[in-house]
Design a protein around this motif. Structure first.
Motif, PDB file in Angstrom:
ATOM      1  N   GLU A   1       0.816  -1.215   0.000  1.00  0.00           N
ATOM      2  CA  GLU A   1       0.000   0.000   0.000  1.00  0.00           C
ATOM      3  C   GLU A   1       0.854   1.271   0.000  1.00  0.00           C
ATOM      4  N   VAL A   2       2.110   1.137   0.400  1.00  0.00           N
ATOM      5  CA  VAL A   2       2.988   2.319   0.422  1.00  0.00           C
ATOM      6  C   VAL A   2       3.436   2.716  -0.978  1.00  0.00           C
ATOM      7  N   LEU A   3       3.209   1.834  -1.954  1.00  0.00           N
ATOM      8  CA  LEU A   3       3.643   2.103  -3.321  1.00  0.00           C
ATOM      9  C   LEU A   3       2.584   2.860  -4.106  1.00  0.00           C
ATOM     10  N   THR A   4       3.033   3.697  -5.023  1.00  0.00           N
ATOM     11  CA  THR A   4       2.114   4.324  -5.959  1.00  0.00           C
ATOM     12  C   THR A   4       1.699   3.282  -7.006  1.00  0.00           C
ATOM     13  N   ALA A   5       0.703   3.620  -7.798  1.00  0.00           N
ATOM     14  CA  ALA A   5       0.233   2.691  -8.833  1.00  0.00           C
ATOM     15  C   ALA A   5       1.378   2.369  -9.813  1.00  0.00           C
ATOM     16  N   ARG A   6       2.166   3.355 -10.189  1.00  0.00           N
ATOM     17  CA  ARG A   6       3.247   3.125 -11.135  1.00  0.00           C
ATOM     18  C   ARG A   6       4.366   2.291 -10.502  1.00  0.00           C
ATOM     19  N   GLU A   7       4.606   2.499  -9.218  1.00  0.00           N
ATOM     20  CA  GLU A   7       5.611   1.695  -8.527  1.00  0.00           C
ATOM     21  C   GLU A   7       5.180   0.238  -8.414  1.00  0.00           C
ATOM     22  N   ARG A   8       3.885   0.009  -8.228  1.00  0.00           N
ATOM     23  CA  ARG A   8       3.377  -1.370  -8.205  1.00  0.00           C
ATOM     24  C   ARG A   8       3.555  -2.019  -9.572  1.00  0.00           C
ATOM     25  N   GLU A   9       3.301  -1.261 -10.635  1.00  0.00           N
ATOM     26  CA  GLU A   9       3.526  -1.782 -11.981  1.00  0.00           C
ATOM     27  C   GLU A   9       4.998  -2.147 -12.178  1.00  0.00           C
ATOM     28  N   THR A  10       5.862  -1.283 -11.669  1.00  0.00           N
ATOM     29  CA  THR A  10       7.300  -1.532 -11.788  1.00  0.00           C
ATOM     30  C   THR A  10       7.684  -2.807 -11.049  1.00  0.00           C
ATOM     31  N   LEU A  11       7.161  -2.995  -9.840  1.00  0.00           N
ATOM     32  CA  LEU A  11       7.452  -4.205  -9.066  1.00  0.00           C
ATOM     33  C   LEU A  11       6.934  -5.447  -9.787  1.00  0.00           C
ATOM     34  N   LEU A  12       5.768  -5.336 -10.386  1.00  0.00           N
ATOM     35  CA  LEU A  12       5.200  -6.454 -11.144  1.00  0.00           C
ATOM     36  C   LEU A  12       6.130  -6.865 -12.281  1.00  0.00           C
ATOM     37  N   LEU A  13       6.637  -5.894 -13.012  1.00  0.00           N
ATOM     38  CA  LEU A  13       7.521  -6.178 -14.138  1.00  0.00           C
ATOM     39  C   LEU A  13       8.889  -6.664 -13.669  1.00  0.00           C
ATOM     40  N   LEU A  14       9.354  -6.154 -12.540  1.00  0.00           N
ATOM     41  CA  LEU A  14      10.584  -6.680 -11.950  1.00  0.00           C
ATOM     42  C   LEU A  14      10.414  -8.155 -11.618  1.00  0.00           C
ATOM     43  N   GLY A  15       9.266  -8.479 -11.050  1.00  0.00           N
ATOM     44  CA  GLY A  15       8.995  -9.863 -10.680  1.00  0.00           C
ATOM     45  C   GLY A  15       8.934 -10.783 -11.874  1.00  0.00           C
ATOM     46  N   ARG A  16       8.615 -10.253 -13.031  1.00  0.00           N
ATOM     47  CA  ARG A  16       8.557 -11.062 -14.250  1.00  0.00           C
ATOM     48  C   ARG A  16       9.903 -11.130 -14.955  1.00  0.00           C
ATOM     49  N   GLY A  17      10.921 -10.497 -14.354  1.00  0.00           N
ATOM     50  CA  GLY A  17      12.277 -10.629 -14.869  1.00  0.00           C
ATOM     51  C   GLY A  17      12.671  -9.631 -15.931  1.00  0.00           C
ATOM     52  N   LEU A  18      11.934  -8.541 -16.095  1.00  0.00           N
ATOM     53  CA  LEU A  18      12.268  -7.559 -17.121  1.00  0.00           C
ATOM     54  C   LEU A  18      13.420  -6.665 -16.662  1.00  0.00           C
ATOM     55  N   SER A  19      14.249  -6.262 -17.619  1.00  0.00           N
ATOM     56  CA  SER A  19      15.328  -5.321 -17.354  1.00  0.00           C
ATOM     57  C   SER A  19      14.748  -3.907 -17.300  1.00  0.00           C
ATOM     58  N   ASN A  20      15.576  -2.935 -16.883  1.00  0.00           N
ATOM     59  CA  ASN A  20      15.113  -1.549 -16.856  1.00  0.00           C
ATOM     60  C   ASN A  20      14.678  -1.074 -18.236  1.00  0.00           C
ATOM     61  N   ALA A  21      15.442  -1.463 -19.264  1.00  0.00           N
ATOM     62  CA  ALA A  21      15.099  -1.051 -20.630  1.00  0.00           C
ATOM     63  C   ALA A  21      13.752  -1.641 -21.053  1.00  0.00           C
ATOM     64  N   GLU A  22      13.522  -2.901 -20.706  1.00  0.00           N
ATOM     65  CA  GLU A  22      12.259  -3.554 -21.064  1.00  0.00           C
ATOM     66  C   GLU A  22      11.095  -2.959 -20.286  1.00  0.00           C
ATOM     67  N   ILE A  23      11.331  -2.608 -19.021  1.00  0.00           N
ATOM     68  CA  ILE A  23      10.286  -1.968 -18.226  1.00  0.00           C
ATOM     69  C   ILE A  23       9.953  -0.601 -18.805  1.00  0.00           C
ATOM     70  N   ALA A  24      10.986   0.127 -19.224  1.00  0.00           N
ATOM     71  CA  ALA A  24      10.769   1.442 -19.820  1.00  0.00           C
ATOM     72  C   ALA A  24       9.902   1.339 -21.070  1.00  0.00           C
ATOM     73  N   ALA A  25      10.182   0.332 -21.889  1.00  0.00           N
ATOM     74  CA  ALA A  25       9.389   0.136 -23.108  1.00  0.00           C
ATOM     75  C   ALA A  25       7.954  -0.249 -22.766  1.00  0.00           C
ATOM     76  N   GLU A  26       7.805  -1.070 -21.749  1.00  0.00           N
ATOM     77  CA  GLU A  26       6.467  -1.534 -21.351  1.00  0.00           C
ATOM     78  C   GLU A  26       5.619  -0.385 -20.801  1.00  0.00           C
ATOM     79  N   LEU A  27       6.249   0.496 -20.025  1.00  0.00           N
ATOM     80  CA  LEU A  27       5.518   1.590 -19.387  1.00  0.00           C
ATOM     81  C   LEU A  27       5.549   2.881 -20.205  1.00  0.00           C
ATOM     82  N   VAL A  28       6.312   2.852 -21.315  1.00  0.00           N
ATOM     83  CA  VAL A  28       6.460   4.018 -22.196  1.00  0.00           C
ATOM     84  C   VAL A  28       6.999   5.210 -21.399  1.00  0.00           C
TER      85      VAL A  28
END
Length: 221
Positions: free
Chosen positions: A133-160
């Motif tokens: 609950e301490v995370l913002t919506a975008r931070e939760r999205e980031t954690l979700l993508l981290l958990g799926r093994g995406l790199s920073n570059a891949e997360i950037a592309a996913e979140l535009v």
């Protein structure tokens, strides 16, 4: 020999068992310790726990011929920042050391799958999802993508967004949840139920991302 041949990596010590490895880390204060899981006197898991619990900031990468769930789970919870199998290519080994030395963490795709299977087959207890609950919506999205093994570059592309923005989100996630690195973030994503146990990680082109360099040798002037 592989690591010492690299111009940006200095091997400061070698040890024949886990206890001597812990002593060597205390004496030489390296950035990274590359540990075999199976060692005499003190095994790699215990050595990892002792090394990462100390104040020197040394990070541990586990190297083993065994990719069983037990070793993976125990090594990660002992504080390992990476887990490699001994059949890893030399280039990936060197890359892992560099990655971990920079402060990042790395899991080979096969190891990530094992970790997920651990949660699926053994019913590992999940932490309270309210922790997020301490995370913002975008931070939760980031954690979700981290958990799926995406790199920073891949997360950037996913979140535009830019990679710089992703680095900021990742830093906020780690700080708010009290996590040491990306591997702990992956564990958190599963423990809190953000990712379902059957949701497979993304397998990138590289086998892993780790590092083990001495800070003094690589710190920019």
């Amino acid at each position: 020999m592989i690591l010492d041949a690299q111009p940006d990596i200095e091997v400061v010590a070698e040890a024949v068992d886990g206890a001597r490895a812990v002593d060597a880390v205390r004496l030489h204060a390296p950035d990274v310790a590359l540990l075999d899981v199976r060692m005499p006197v003190m095994d790699g898991i215990e050595a990892c726990r002792a090394i990462t619990a100390a104040d020197g900031g040394c990070r541990a990468v586990m190297l083993t011929t065994f990719d069983s769930d037990e070793y993976v789970y125990e090594a990660l919870h002992a504080g390992a920042s990476g887990f490699l199998l001994k059949d890893v290519r030399r280039d990936d080994l060197v890359h892992a050391v560099r990655v971990v030395a920079r402060g990042d963490a790395l899991l080979a795709p096969s190891v990530a799958r094992r970790l997920i299977e651990e949660y699926t087959s053994r019913g590992v207890r999940r932490a309270d999802g309210g922790r997020l609950e301490v995370l913002t919506a975008r931070e939760r999205e980031t954690l979700l993508l981290l958990g799926r093994g995406l790199s920073n570059a891949e997360i950037a592309a996913e979140l535009v967004v830019s990679e710089h923005t992703v680095k900021t989100h990742v830093g906020n996630v780690l700080a708010k949840l009290g996590l040491r690195d990306r591997i702990q973030a992956v564990i958190c994503a599963y423990e809190t139920g953000l990712i379902a146990a059957g949701d497979p990680p993304r397998e990138g082109g590289g086998a892993a991302r780790y590092r083990s360099l001495r800070r003094s040798a690589r710190r920019p002037a």
